[in-house]
Design a protein around this motif. Structure first.
Motif, PDB file in Angstrom:
ATOM      1  N   ILE A 144       0.793  -1.224  -0.044  1.00 40.23           N
ATOM      2  CA  ILE A 144      -0.009   0.128   0.257  1.00 40.23           C
ATOM      3  C   ILE A 144       0.877   1.250   0.029  1.00 40.23           C
ATOM      4  N   PRO A 145       1.817   1.443   0.694  1.00 44.59           N
ATOM      5  CA  PRO A 145       2.701   2.477   0.885  1.00 44.59           C
ATOM      6  C   PRO A 145       3.198   2.812  -0.624  1.00 44.59           C
ATOM      7  N   THR A 156       0.667   4.023  -2.948  1.00 46.98           N
ATOM      8  CA  THR A 156       0.152   5.643  -2.553  1.00 46.98           C
ATOM      9  C   THR A 156       1.256   6.438  -3.208  1.00 46.98           C
ATOM     10  N   SER A 157       2.441   6.005  -3.271  1.00 48.99           N
ATOM     11  CA  SER A 157       3.542   6.876  -3.578  1.00 48.99           C
ATOM     12  C   SER A 157       3.371   6.922  -5.005  1.00 48.99           C
ATOM     13  N   ILE A 185      -0.009   9.511  -5.666  1.00 47.90           N
ATOM     14  CA  ILE A 185       0.091  10.834  -5.653  1.00 47.90           C
ATOM     15  C   ILE A 185       1.286  11.230  -6.060  1.00 47.90           C
ATOM     16  N   HIS A 237       3.291   6.906   2.767  1.00 45.83           N
ATOM     17  CA  HIS A 237       4.316   6.589   1.525  1.00 45.83           C
ATOM     18  C   HIS A 237       5.609   6.482   1.744  1.00 45.83           C
ATOM     19  N   TYR A 240      -4.917   0.593   6.039  1.00 44.49           N
ATOM     20  CA  TYR A 240      -5.485   1.417   5.191  1.00 44.49           C
ATOM     21  C   TYR A 240      -7.159   1.360   4.901  1.00 44.49           C
TER      22      TYR A 240
END
Length: 409
Positions: free
Chosen positions: A147-148, A151-152, A155, A328, A370
């Motif tokens: 997930i990180p 996300t990185s 965004i 992230h 998350y």
């Protein structure tokens, strides 16, 4: 593997990658149009635009605001402003994207970020010399769905690039390329809070070429920033960085959303005042930094398991002690996992089980945290942060214990 199987495997990977990028791109474009507050790439693009037109105003918040509203007019009607607080040379990194516009620039950066991720998977898996294809595939899938990392990508953040920097620094040092390793580590200056502890660790280890490479890289990046902005501009950046670190509301840094010891203490003491926890924070991070530096004072052979554990300890300690560890930025955990998985054959059965279990738990923790964060509209975020920080702290302690045992034997 027969050529025909390689061909079809390549097609499957290509199709999966294109689908993956397409899904992220659609979600990112939607956020740019409807919820740009979440899109950090907008801040990078704003910094790039200012660096090309008025570099001396790069950290002038009013200039940033006006520039951002010109780039994405919806930010004016929605009263949204995302500040650029990275070093000046980071703005130069995004300058080539200015002419193609925000949307196209985001898509290009998404592709570049994906290539960084592919490089991490390829280079990391090459370090797993003991593994078979049935092990490599779950590892790659785990990274691509971490997930990180997602996300990185979404965004437009720089965390994947910094993860690649850490991986290359470790690989270069393993190969005996100390100077190149130091140059790589200097790129952590992209987010200065992540350079402090590695810089101290390199100094205390007394590897001359590694130290020279690190200092050379830092000086080059500072010179580039100086030529862009001048001495007064650099001073303005330092003031902006200090203000953002201290929770200045103009920079909209949510201190309660960081996955670090500092935020854990704010939660425990039920306060949003850094002054209230300052002494506790200093004592706590010293309790992490001192053992980490003590461990880095040892020069282990690059082929030893202690060497890779040493690097994993440094990554965990850096995330824990940094005042700003965004969600992230937990992408760094992927690199720590590669370092530990590369030495699995050298560990005792109990140590293997503990490390593999901790890696799996970390993966699941981010998915569950998350999911709950989204479903409860951030009502469980503090619980998630506490869980993440305690997880990294336990991981750090167990690795420290593992190195001590190996040193005794």
């Amino acid at each position: 593997m027969p050529t025909i199987y390689r061909f079809f495997l390549g097609l499957i990977i290509a199709a999966g990658s294109l689908t993956f990028i397409s899904l992220i791109a659609n979600a990112g474009l939607y956020l740019l149009a409807c919820a740009p507050k979440a899109m950090d790439f907008l801040a990078f693009f704003t910094g790039a635009q200012l660096s090309g037109t008025a570099p001396t105003n790069l950290y002038n918040l009013h200039s940033q605001l006006l520039t951002q509203q010109t780039i994405l007019p919806i930010t004016k009607t929605m009263s949204i402003f995302i500040t650029f607080v990275n070093p000046p040379f980071v703005a130069l990194l995004f300058t080539p994207f200015i002419k193609i516009g925000l949307v196209n620039a985001y898509l290009v950066w998404l592709v570049i970020n994906t290539l960084f991720l592919v490089s991490i998977c390829y280079l990391g898996c090459r370090q797993l010399k003991w593994s078979k294809l049935y092990i490599v595939i779950p590892v790659v899938l785990g990274i691509a769905t971490f997930i990180p990392i997602l996300t990185s990508l979404l965004i437009g953040q720089l965390s994947i690039l910094l993860s690649l920097v850490l991986l290359l620094a470790w690989i270069f040092l393993k190969k005996g390329w100390d100077f190149r390793s130091g140059l790589m580590l200097s790129l952590l200056l992209i987010k200065p809070q992540f350079l402090i502890l590695p810089f101290l660790a390199v100094l205390i280890q007394r590897r001359k070429k590694l130290t020279y490479g690190l200092i050379t890289g830092i000086l080059v990046l500072l010179l580039v920033s100086y030529f862009l902005m001048g001495a007064n501009g650099l001073l303005t950046y330092i003031q902006s960085l200090s203000a953002a670190s201290n929770g200045d509301t103009r920079y909209d840094v949510d201190l309660m959303a960081q996955h670090s010891i500092q935020t854990l203490l704010l939660i425990v003491f039920r306060t949003q005042s850094l002054a209230t926890i300052q002494i506790h924070w200093l004592i706590t991070i010293l309790c992490i930094i001192i053992p980490t530096l003590f461990m880095w004072a040892k020069k282990f052979q690059t082929t030893s398991s202690q060497f890779s554990i040493q690097w994993a300890i440094l990554i965990l300690a850096t995330l824990l002690t940094s005042p700003h560890t965004h969600f992230h930025d937990l992408s760094f955990l992927v690199i720590a996992a590669f370092m530990l998985l590369s030495i699995i054959p050298k560990l005792k059965p109990k140590q293997k089980n503990v490390i593999i279990t901790l890696i799996i738990v970390g993966y699941l923790l981010e998915i569950i945290g998350y999911f709950l964060d989204v479903q409860t509209k951030m009502q469980t975020r503090q619980l998630w942060i506490v869980g993440n920080v305690l997880y990294m702290l336990i991981f750090w302690l167990l690795l420290l214990k593992c190195v001590k045992k190996k040193m005794k034997t």
